[in-house]
Every structure is written in C-alpha cells, then in structure tokens.
Design a protein around this motif. Structure first.
Motif, PDB file in Angstrom:
ATOM      1  N   VAL A  73       0.845  -1.208   0.000  1.00  0.00           N
ATOM      2  CA  VAL A  73       0.000   0.000   0.000  1.00  0.00           C
ATOM      3  C   VAL A  73       0.877   1.254   0.000  1.00  0.00           C
ATOM      4  O   VAL A  73       0.654   2.185  -0.784  1.00  0.00           O
ATOM      5  CB  VAL A  73      -0.958  -0.002   1.216  1.00  0.00           C
ATOM      6  CG1 VAL A  73      -1.637   1.348   1.379  1.00  0.00           C
ATOM      7  CG2 VAL A  73      -1.986  -1.110   1.078  1.00  0.00           C
ATOM      8  N   HIS A  74       1.894   1.261   0.860  1.00  0.00           N
ATOM      9  CA  HIS A  74       2.770   2.436   0.945  1.00  0.00           C
ATOM     10  C   HIS A  74       3.613   2.602  -0.320  1.00  0.00           C
ATOM     11  O   HIS A  74       3.820   3.723  -0.790  1.00  0.00           O
ATOM     12  CB  HIS A  74       3.658   2.347   2.183  1.00  0.00           C
ATOM     13  CG  HIS A  74       2.886   2.410   3.454  1.00  0.00           C
ATOM     14  ND1 HIS A  74       2.081   3.480   3.785  1.00  0.00           N
ATOM     15  CD2 HIS A  74       2.776   1.530   4.471  1.00  0.00           C
ATOM     16  CE1 HIS A  74       1.513   3.255   4.958  1.00  0.00           C
ATOM     17  NE2 HIS A  74       1.911   2.079   5.394  1.00  0.00           N
ATOM     18  N   LEU A  75       4.084   1.501  -0.870  1.00  0.00           N
ATOM     19  CA  LEU A  75       4.870   1.581  -2.109  1.00  0.00           C
ATOM     20  C   LEU A  75       4.021   2.103  -3.270  1.00  0.00           C
ATOM     21  O   LEU A  75       4.491   2.908  -4.072  1.00  0.00           O
ATOM     22  CB  LEU A  75       5.463   0.210  -2.447  1.00  0.00           C
ATOM     23  CG  LEU A  75       6.657  -0.185  -1.586  1.00  0.00           C
ATOM     24  CD1 LEU A  75       6.908  -1.679  -1.668  1.00  0.00           C
ATOM     25  CD2 LEU A  75       7.889   0.607  -1.989  1.00  0.00           C
ATOM     26  N   ASN A  76       2.776   1.656  -3.348  1.00  0.00           N
ATOM     27  CA  ASN A  76       1.886   2.163  -4.404  1.00  0.00           C
ATOM     28  C   ASN A  76       1.653   3.660  -4.255  1.00  0.00           C
ATOM     29  O   ASN A  76       1.612   4.382  -5.256  1.00  0.00           O
ATOM     30  CB  ASN A  76       0.570   1.393  -4.410  1.00  0.00           C
ATOM     31  CG  ASN A  76       0.707   0.035  -5.064  1.00  0.00           C
ATOM     32  OD1 ASN A  76       1.487  -0.156  -5.989  1.00  0.00           O
ATOM     33  ND2 ASN A  76      -0.054  -0.929  -4.583  1.00  0.00           N
ATOM     34  N   ALA A  77       1.511   4.130  -3.023  1.00  0.00           N
ATOM     35  CA  ALA A  77       1.338   5.571  -2.799  1.00  0.00           C
ATOM     36  C   ALA A  77       2.588   6.334  -3.224  1.00  0.00           C
ATOM     37  O   ALA A  77       2.497   7.398  -3.868  1.00  0.00           O
ATOM     38  CB  ALA A  77       1.016   5.846  -1.334  1.00  0.00           C
ATOM     39  N   LEU A  78       3.764   5.813  -2.876  1.00  0.00           N
ATOM     40  CA  LEU A  78       5.022   6.466  -3.282  1.00  0.00           C
ATOM     41  C   LEU A  78       5.188   6.452  -4.797  1.00  0.00           C
ATOM     42  O   LEU A  78       5.623   7.444  -5.392  1.00  0.00           O
ATOM     43  CB  LEU A  78       6.214   5.787  -2.612  1.00  0.00           C
ATOM     44  CG  LEU A  78       6.382   6.047  -1.128  1.00  0.00           C
ATOM     45  CD1 LEU A  78       7.389   5.067  -0.520  1.00  0.00           C
ATOM     46  CD2 LEU A  78       6.815   7.490  -0.878  1.00  0.00           C
ATOM     47  N   LEU A  79       4.840   5.333  -5.415  1.00  0.00           N
ATOM     48  CA  LEU A  79       4.942   5.247  -6.874  1.00  0.00           C
ATOM     49  C   LEU A  79       3.978   6.206  -7.561  1.00  0.00           C
ATOM     50  O   LEU A  79       4.323   6.794  -8.588  1.00  0.00           O
ATOM     51  CB  LEU A  79       4.686   3.808  -7.342  1.00  0.00           C
ATOM     52  CG  LEU A  79       5.875   2.878  -7.198  1.00  0.00           C
ATOM     53  CD1 LEU A  79       5.450   1.418  -7.302  1.00  0.00           C
ATOM     54  CD2 LEU A  79       6.927   3.207  -8.242  1.00  0.00           C
ATOM     55  N   ALA A  80       2.801   6.372  -7.007  1.00  0.00           N
ATOM     56  CA  ALA A  80       1.836   7.317  -7.578  1.00  0.00           C
ATOM     57  C   ALA A  80       2.407   8.731  -7.559  1.00  0.00           C
ATOM     58  O   ALA A  80       2.264   9.480  -8.531  1.00  0.00           O
ATOM     59  CB  ALA A  80       0.512   7.254  -6.817  1.00  0.00           C
TER      60      ALA A  80
END
Length: 185
Positions: free
Chosen positions: A135-142
C-alpha cells in the motif's frame, strides 16, 4: 465570575503551550544524546527512555505536530521499538495539513510523509506485513509517476512475499525497464 473564568482559561492555555515547548526541547536534546552515543546496537538507555517520555508528554499537549511525531517514530526505530514506531508512523501518514490552502505547508507535509512512508515500507517488511508495505509503495509510486525503479523493485519483493508472483514479475520487469543497469533488479 465570568471574568475570572476567562482569565484562568487563558492563563492555563499559556502554561500548556509553555510546557509543551519545554517538553519538545527536552525530547530533542535527549534524542541527540541517544544518537550521539552511537552504541551498536542502540540500546534503551536512560537518555532514550527520557526522550521517549518527553516526546509522549509533548505529543499529549500538541497531538497534531506531525514533525515531532515523526521524530518520535524515528527515535523508536533507532532504539529498536519497531512495533510502536510502526503505529506512530501510521498516525503521521493520516495527518492532514493545518491549513490546506497553504501550498508551502502542504508541500512540506507531503515531503515529510513521503520520508515516513519510505521508513514505513521497511518497518512493514520487518514486522512481516508485506501487504501494508505494498500500500505504501503504491502511494510512493503514484507520487513518483510510477517510474522509480527502486520502488518498483521493492514492490516486486513485497508482492512475492505476499504470494502474488504474477504481479511481482510485472513490477520487477518495470523496474528493469526504467533502470536496466541496476544489478539488484
């Protein structure tokens, strides 16, 4: 009677703000002492316990100070209290800006939260919570436009830990696509 009540209220508010500032200063000072000691591995010394207590007192008086809460979480990571640090960082990530119209404040909060989110990825992995790390990685990637090979590599790792090999391969292929010279990808 009303005048006395108003005076007492404002006097109390002043004392609370003054005490909060004192607790923050003490926490910061003790935090520096703990980090300057450079023990390997860091241990929970009296200075560390003191800093933790001062951060708690300060945050009880000013619970929306996101920077202080992030510093508290970093100290907890430093002394090895990863479980508590995990939840402190989650609270940092849930905070919004005091003034959403203030672009500078919003930018600084986003930078701080991105830093904390990166730390949270490592914590989530270390406490065996790869779905949270995803979840956190997806937010950072976004926020990075989806083209950060290091983040994509971490995402692939977490997806593999979660048993999702298909998505893991896709993420790792993307990581290689954006940085073919990275050996770890």
């Amino acid at each position: 009677f009303l005048v006395v009540a108003v005076v007492v209220h404002f006097l109390h508010s002043y004392q609370v703000r003054r005490n909060a500032g004192g607790y923050r200063a003490l926490a910061t000072e003790e935090d520096s002492v703990v980090r300057d000691a450079k023990r390997e591995p860091p241990e929970r010394t009296k200075a560390a316990e003191s800093a933790i207590q001062h951060y708690r007192r300060y945050l009880a008086l000013d619970p929306h100070n996101v920077k202080a809460r992030a510093d508290y979480g970093k100290l907890l990571v430093y002394v090895g209290d990863l479980g508590r640090a995990y939840f402190v960082f989650e609270r940092v990530l849930r905070e919004g800006p005091e003034d959403p119209e203030d672009e500078e404040q919003v930018r600084k909060l986003q930078e701080l939260q991105d830093e904390v989110r990166r730390l949270q990825v490592d914590l989530a992995i270390s406490v065996q919570r790869p779905p949270d790390a995803i979840v956190h990685l997806n937010a950072l990637l976004a926020r990075a436009g989806g083209k950060d090979s290091a983040l994509l590599e971490r995402l692939g790792y977490c997806q593999a830990l979660s048993g999702n090999e298909k998505d893991a391969l896709k993420s790792l292929d993307e990581a290689i696509k954006y940085a073919p010279d990275r050996l770890s990808a």
